[in-house]
Design a protein around this motif. Structure first.
Motif: not given
Length: 383
Positions: A342-362
């Motif tokens: 799912q993640l290999i085939q969907n760079p857009e989803i990866r990008k959205i998840m990445g941004k949300q992960g950063r917020e969780i860490v901060e």
């Protein structure tokens, strides 16, 4: 910053130096900078690390501890050596990290009557392992944790996730008021900064962890075979510490053989994690080990990388399913393969998840927050 009134003496007792450097050095330096005298008691495997700790102003003591030995005679000697060493340092507070130091310090503080903290950095192989030797020793370990409970000595037990905390309280290994959760080791978001993914038709999947079978690398190799047979293009990079002093270590020859077959790209031990994460597209940890909060997952989220991890305590703390990554049942190779696809085939989803992960860490996982919460506990035990 919390500053201590007069210079108290702190001792960290931990099994091995590289683990201390990776997860605890920043907290020890913050304790030092708050006006304390700080001693490290540990198995020293690398003289360069010992030199660098000393240059910071930390006082190092070699403690010969065999992390995987179950030999009662050798363990008794380790206990006696530690007792004599701690007695000679005469600390105000002792902070023990990982199972053997926890048990030894719990017993020693009975005699020395010194306030102490135990850090439960995940339940590890002792509580999660299926091997006969670990199953046999588990009741003894539980008994020793119970034996170290005393009403007349101040102590705190720090957990990295709430599920481990609940487990210890519910099984009578500690009492609720003394049990505290501090979420992992935290990372510095300024060092682990967001880097946009490189656009590619062959995403890099990064597995970076201690090289133990229980961290799930074997399962990842199996899942990758299935994905490649479906025609998916990707590469797997593997980095980590080969830890031969513990049971369940993956032999370096196995890693090199996988490398020759083209199953993985074996990178060895990598010091510069931000650089490694910057070139990866997905971070994976299909662990079935008793985790605290895996540091690699906090680092990945901080660098805005989507994650695939096992749906177990510790991973659940940092990975929110469908938000900053995907959680899959541990040891379920089919589910692992599907999540990766799912993640290999969907760079857009990866990008959205990445941004949300950063917020969780901060919000929840910054190093500063972890340091502040730890120093507050120290002040409480000193008061």
């Amino acid at each position: 910053m919390h500053n201590f009134e007069k210079a108290p003496i702190f001792v960290y007792v931990i099994n091995v130096d590289w683990y201390f450097e990776l997860h605890w050095l920043q907290r020890a330096l913050a304790t030092l900078n708050s006006g304390a005298e700080v001693h490290l008691v540990m198995g020293m495997t690398d003289t360069r690390l010992m030199d660098s700790f000393s240059q910071y102003g930390l006082v190092c003591h070699q403690w010969n501890i065999d992390r995987k030995s179950l030999n009662p005679f050798f363990n008794l000697k380790g206990l006696v050596d530690l007792y004599q060493l701690l007695k000679s340092i005469s600390p105000d507070v002792i902070h023990a990290i990982t199972i053997k130091p926890n048990i030894y310090v719990g017993l020693i503080c009975h005699l020395l009557k010194i306030p102490y903290l135990l850090s439960i950095t995940g339940t590890g192989i002792i509580f999660s392992g299926k091997a006969l030797s670990t199953r046999l020793i588990r009741p003894a370990i539980r008994l020793l944790y119970k034996a170290s409970k005393r009403k007349d000595i101040k102590r705190r037990i720090i957990f990295e996730n709430n599920e481990d905390r609940a487990y210890f309280i519910n099984t009578g290994l500690c009492d609720s008021p003394e049990a505290v959760t501090i979420l992992g080791a935290g990372v510095n978001p300024d060092i682990y900064e967001p880097v946009a993914e490189r656009e590619t038709d062959t995403p890099i999947i990064l597995f970076a962890a201690r090289l133990l079978w229980d961290k799930g690398l074997g399962d990842l190799i199996e899942a990758a075979k299935r994905l490649r047979s479906q025609g998916l293009k990707f590469s797997i990079q593997v980095a980590g510490i080969i830890d031969n002093s513990t049971v369940n270590a993956i032999d370096q020859r196995v890693l090199e053989a996988w490398g020759r077959e083209g199953a993985i790209q074996w990178l060895g031990t990598e010091k510069n994690m931000p650089r490694l994460l910057a070139q990866a597209n997905i971070v994976v940890l299909p662990t079935f080990y008793g985790e605290g909060v895996p540091r690699i997952l906090i680092e990945a989220a901080s660098c805005e990388r989507a994650i695939v991890a096992s749906d177990i305590p510790g991973c659940r703390e940092i990975v929110r399913h469908g938000i900053n990554g995907l959680l899959v049942p541990a040891r379920d190779i089919e589910a692992l393969a599907e999540a990766l696809a799912q993640l290999i085939q969907n760079p857009e989803i990866r990008k959205i998840m990445g941004k949300q992960g950063r917020e969780i860490v901060e919000r929840d996982f910054s190093e500063q927050q972890v340091i502040s919460e730890t120093l507050s506990l120290y002040k409480e035990l000193l008061s």
